[in-house]
Write a protein that holds these residues in place. Structure first.
Motif, PDB file in Angstrom:
ATOM      1  N   PRO A  79       0.774  -1.461  -0.096  1.00 60.41           N
ATOM      2  CA  PRO A  79      -0.105   0.131   0.020  1.00 60.41           C
ATOM      3  C   PRO A  79       0.778   1.434  -0.191  1.00 60.41           C
ATOM      4  O   PRO A  79       0.349   2.520  -0.354  1.00 60.41           O
ATOM      5  N   ASN A  80       2.233   1.354   0.491  1.00 63.03           N
ATOM      6  CA  ASN A  80       2.796   2.436   0.363  1.00 63.03           C
ATOM      7  C   ASN A  80       3.776   2.763  -0.659  1.00 63.03           C
ATOM      8  O   ASN A  80       4.673   3.396  -0.646  1.00 63.03           O
ATOM      9  N   ALA A  81       3.662   1.937  -1.658  1.00 58.19           N
ATOM     10  CA  ALA A  81       4.449   1.926  -2.654  1.00 58.19           C
ATOM     11  C   ALA A  81       4.404   3.375  -3.704  1.00 58.19           C
ATOM     12  O   ALA A  81       3.297   3.782  -3.787  1.00 58.19           O
ATOM     13  N   SER A  82       5.567   3.526  -4.021  1.00 62.99           N
ATOM     14  CA  SER A  82       5.431   4.834  -4.983  1.00 62.99           C
ATOM     15  C   SER A  82       4.774   4.393  -6.549  1.00 62.99           C
ATOM     16  O   SER A  82       4.817   3.234  -6.937  1.00 62.99           O
ATOM     17  N   GLU A  83       4.255   5.444  -7.041  1.00 63.62           N
ATOM     18  CA  GLU A  83       3.913   5.132  -8.610  1.00 63.62           C
ATOM     19  C   GLU A  83       5.081   4.378  -9.265  1.00 63.62           C
ATOM     20  O   GLU A  83       4.652   3.496 -10.156  1.00 63.62           O
ATOM     21  N   GLU A  84       6.122   5.034  -9.201  1.00 63.77           N
ATOM     22  CA  GLU A  84       7.273   4.454 -10.198  1.00 63.77           C
ATOM     23  C   GLU A  84       7.449   2.828  -9.795  1.00 63.77           C
ATOM     24  O   GLU A  84       7.764   2.189 -10.831  1.00 63.77           O
ATOM     25  N   GLU A  85       7.389   2.485  -8.567  1.00 59.14           N
ATOM     26  CA  GLU A  85       7.681   0.985  -8.056  1.00 59.14           C
ATOM     27  C   GLU A  85       6.420   0.343  -8.800  1.00 59.14           C
ATOM     28  O   GLU A  85       6.650  -0.722  -9.332  1.00 59.14           O
ATOM     29  N   ILE A  86       5.162   0.843  -8.824  1.00 68.41           N
ATOM     30  CA  ILE A  86       3.901   0.126  -9.441  1.00 68.41           C
ATOM     31  C   ILE A  86       4.265   0.072 -10.963  1.00 68.41           C
ATOM     32  O   ILE A  86       4.088  -1.141 -11.555  1.00 68.41           O
TER      33      ILE A  86
END
Length: 214
Positions: A79-86
């Motif tokens: 849930p705390n992932a950044s947009e970049e990670e996704i």
């Protein structure tokens, strides 16, 4: 059963031999009636459930998806992932192929349990979640029999990258997976009949030889 860290262990056997049950014992979907499961010498029954499951990713056909966007369905794993990670996870899992073709791309609503997606697309979202989560243990039921060969190839490539240097326990349906495994367990009626590497088992286990030849 003893499973080496950072390696791939395969479970083979006829339908109903207990492979899925065994896989489900590891994240404590069930608890064993007898015996223990230890990870790094610790009985998992004494470990906080959340911290145990944080280190485990499951990739199988029955992926649970929500009536939400593709972006949020991937993000669910962290849930705390950044947009970049996704975005990176989607790329690593070969999801970009189909996301780019959708009208609203990552913001496309996928319907209840991924109603608007094909089986292969759902499975790739499941792999994207595992990439995002970066857990140390991967449980894999690689039942890709319902997919066309092109999709299956893409999923296999994504899985190969995902499990690199991870502790992977796989219910093997494909010969290539069995051949690449560090150790293979042959199961029947809830028991382990034999184990070893592919070449050893061909010599010492009739059950394995029959399974392989089929």
């Amino acid at each position: 059963i003893s499973i080496n860290g950072g390696k791939m262990t395969a479970l083979v056997g006829q339908s109903g031999s207990g492979k899925s049950t065994l896989l489900n014992l590891i994240p404590r979907i069930y608890d064993p009636i007898a015996g223990t499961i230890n990870i790094d010498g610790k009985n998992i029954k004494n470990v906080n459930l959340k911290s145990l499951r944080k280190e485990i990713s499951i990739v199988d056909q029955n992926v649970t998806l929500f009536d939400d966007t593709i972006f949020n369905n991937i993000k669910y794993a962290k849930p705390n992932a950044s947009e970049e990670e996704i975005y990176k996870s989607a790329e690593q899992s070969m999801c970009l192929d189909f996301i780019e073709k959708l009208e609203n791309k990552y913001q496309t609503m996928i319907g209840e349990n991924g109603l608007r997606l094909s089986g292969g697309e759902k499975q790739r979202l499941s792999i994207a979640r595992a990439f995002l989560k970066q857990s140390k243990i991967i449980l894999l039921d690689e039942a890709t029999s319902s997919l066309d060969s092109e999709t299956e190839e893409k999923i296999q490539k994504a899985i190969e990258e995902l499990i690199h240097n991870k502790t992977t326990i796989v219910i093997a349906h494909r010969l290539s997976t069995i051949l690449n495994s560090d150790r293979i367990y042959v199961m029947e009626k809830g028991k382990v009949l034999d184990y070893g590497k592919h070449d050893e088992l061909l010599i010492k286990s009739n059950a394995y030889k029959n399974f392989y030849e089929k």
